[in-house]
Design a protein around this motif. Structure first.
Motif, mmCIF file in Angstrom:
data_model
loop_
_atom_site.group_PDB
_atom_site.id
_atom_site.type_symbol
_atom_site.label_atom_id
_atom_site.label_comp_id
_atom_site.label_asym_id
_atom_site.label_seq_id
_atom_site.Cartn_x
_atom_site.Cartn_y
_atom_site.Cartn_z
ATOM 1 N N GLY A 1 0.735 -1.121 -0.022
ATOM 2 C CA GLY A 1 -0.020 0.137 -0.037
ATOM 3 C C GLY A 1 0.732 1.246 -0.033
ATOM 4 N N THR A 2 0.254 2.450 -0.388
ATOM 5 C CA THR A 2 0.963 3.548 -0.671
ATOM 6 C C THR A 2 0.532 4.521 0.661
ATOM 7 O OG1 THR A 2 1.295 3.324 -2.812
ATOM 8 C CG2 THR A 2 1.771 5.633 -1.957
ATOM 9 N N PRO A 3 1.133 4.797 1.566
ATOM 10 C CA PRO A 3 0.738 5.645 2.679
ATOM 11 C C PRO A 3 0.527 7.085 2.301
ATOM 12 C CG PRO A 3 3.177 5.314 2.862
ATOM 13 C CD PRO A 3 2.614 4.313 1.834
ATOM 14 N N THR A 4 1.083 7.461 1.264
ATOM 15 C CA THR A 4 0.920 8.981 0.901
ATOM 16 C C THR A 4 1.149 9.076 -0.752
ATOM 17 O OG1 THR A 4 0.857 11.484 1.260
ATOM 18 C CG2 THR A 4 3.118 9.943 1.054
ATOM 19 N N ASN A 5 0.913 10.047 -1.308
ATOM 20 C CA ASN A 5 1.271 10.271 -2.564
ATOM 21 C C ASN A 5 1.970 11.618 -3.133
ATOM 22 O OD1 ASN A 5 -0.975 12.392 -3.420
ATOM 23 N ND2 ASN A 5 -2.263 10.492 -3.097
ATOM 24 N N GLU A 6 2.371 11.916 -4.430
ATOM 25 C CA GLU A 6 3.064 12.970 -4.667
ATOM 26 C C GLU A 6 2.272 14.260 -4.750
ATOM 27 O OE1 GLU A 6 6.424 14.171 -7.955
ATOM 28 O OE2 GLU A 6 5.101 12.591 -8.428
ATOM 29 N N SER A 7 1.030 13.914 -4.930
ATOM 30 C CA SER A 7 0.087 15.165 -5.026
ATOM 31 C C SER A 7 -0.125 15.814 -3.563
ATOM 32 C CB SER A 7 -1.239 14.750 -5.790
ATOM 33 O OG SER A 7 -2.297 15.608 -5.696
ATOM 34 N N LYS A 8 -0.380 14.795 -2.818
ATOM 35 C CA LYS A 8 -0.456 15.294 -1.450
ATOM 36 C C LYS A 8 0.628 15.989 -0.821
ATOM 37 C CE LYS A 8 -3.525 14.667 1.070
ATOM 38 N NZ LYS A 8 -4.417 15.741 1.294
ATOM 39 N N LEU A 9 1.775 15.589 -1.233
ATOM 40 C CA LEU A 9 3.173 16.189 -0.745
ATOM 41 C C LEU A 9 3.377 17.605 -1.145
ATOM 42 C CD1 LEU A 9 5.539 13.288 -1.042
ATOM 43 C CD2 LEU A 9 4.799 14.065 1.087
ATOM 44 N N GLN A 10 2.953 17.825 -2.652
ATOM 45 C CA GLN A 10 2.906 18.872 -3.292
ATOM 46 C C GLN A 10 1.797 19.973 -2.744
ATOM 47 O OE1 GLN A 10 2.829 18.126 -7.517
ATOM 48 N NE2 GLN A 10 5.131 17.230 -7.532
ATOM 49 N N SER A 11 0.652 19.403 -2.424
ATOM 50 C CA SER A 11 -0.180 20.194 -1.932
ATOM 51 C C SER A 11 0.359 20.980 -0.457
ATOM 52 C CB SER A 11 -1.351 19.621 -1.753
ATOM 53 O OG SER A 11 -1.593 18.568 -0.768
#
Length: 290
Positions: free
Chosen positions: A57-67
């Motif tokens: 599973g992915t605990p977060t994503n690049e879009s969330k980090l950038q936001s």
């Protein structure tokens, strides 16, 4: 094994660990088979076979980090009066192409959000002459109250920091997969930390926008460290257990450095989640620590 080692991008063969001669002994083979029966497909592929695997599973994503990124550059001047507490976190590593010593300077804002003020990956080999003096300067420049460090590769380096910054300002952390979220061991002078539980808290804070970063263009190599980590489940005699695994061949050093800095702020500010800290002898109040 490369067919043409002189070429930057080459064709070749990958030899999994199970084909290495030393692993063909019955005892080691039994251990490999035990892992095969008890590990998830993702964990067995990455940790035993040593091959990449698109799973977990992915605990977060690049879009969330950038936001969560601000428009501020790490080089922009900041007003430290806007932060109730500033700390540093260091993940020590030996010289490696796939892993670096990483430092994070973290501030706790008055709105109770964390903000990464500065972060850096160190590729130099000489920690004593190059990295450590730089860390001491950063600590003083950002008026930090504490510095959290891992004890794995950094035992000698942590002693150096204690000598120059003061014993009470250095917070050594040792990851452990079992037990309470954190407890202090006086005889060792370090905190034993449940890695999965603390990373759970970090990803919750991150996904709810509580952790802010400098401008996204500067954070790309650091975001890659966070995105290299996957969630997985490991079967144990006591039931399934959630773990975090990094993708083979990719670093997660910034994530660990960030985690150490957040833990240090939580301890310094007496975060409600750490109202009591348990040692082997019993409950220790904050005023008794160090």
């Amino acid at each position: 094994i490369a067919i043409k080692p002189q070429e930057k991008f080459f064709q070749g063969w990958h030899i999994p660990q199970i084909f290495v001669k030393s692993n063909l002994e019955k005892l080691k083979w039994d251990l490999i088979m035990y892992d095969f029966q008890h590990m998830s497909e993702f964990q067995f592929a990455t940790e035993v076979l040593g091959i990449s695997f698109d799973g977990g599973g992915t605990p977060t994503n690049e879009s969330k980090l950038q936001s969560n990124s601000l428009t501020r550059s790490m080089n922009d001047p900041i007003n430290l009066k806007n932060y109730t507490c500033t700390v540093m976190g260091v993940d020590w590593r030996f010289a490696s192409k796939a892993s670096f010593t990483v430092v994070t300077v973290l501030g706790l804002r008055k709105d109770n959000k964390y903000e990464v003020l500065f972060c850096k990956k160190y590729q130099c080999r000489d920690r004593l002459l190059e990295i450590l003096p730089n860390l001491i300067k950063l600590f003083k420049d950002y008026k930090c109250s504490g510095i959290g460090c891992d004890t794995g590769c950094g035992l000698t380096d942590n002693s150096f920091l204690k000598l120059h910054l003061g014993y009470e300002r250095v917070y050594p952390y040792t990851y452990n997969g079992v037990g309470k979220i954190i407890h202090y061991v006086p005889d060792l002078g370090e905190y034993i930390v449940n890695k999965t539980k603390t990373l759970n808290l970090l990803f919750v804070d991150l996904n709810y926008g509580k952790i802010k970063f400098p401008k996204k263009e500067e954070m790309k190599p650091f975001f890659d460290d966070i995105l290299s980590v996957k969630e997985d489940v490991r079967s144990t005699p006591y039931g399934d257990k959630k773990i975090y695994c990094k993708t083979i061949g990719t670093p997660d050093d910034f994530l660990q450095s960030l985690n150490y800095s957040i833990l240090t702020i939580k301890l310094l500010t007496k975060d409600s989640i750490f109202d009591t800290i348990y040692s082997e002898e019993g409950v220790i109040n904050y005023d008794q620590i160090k």
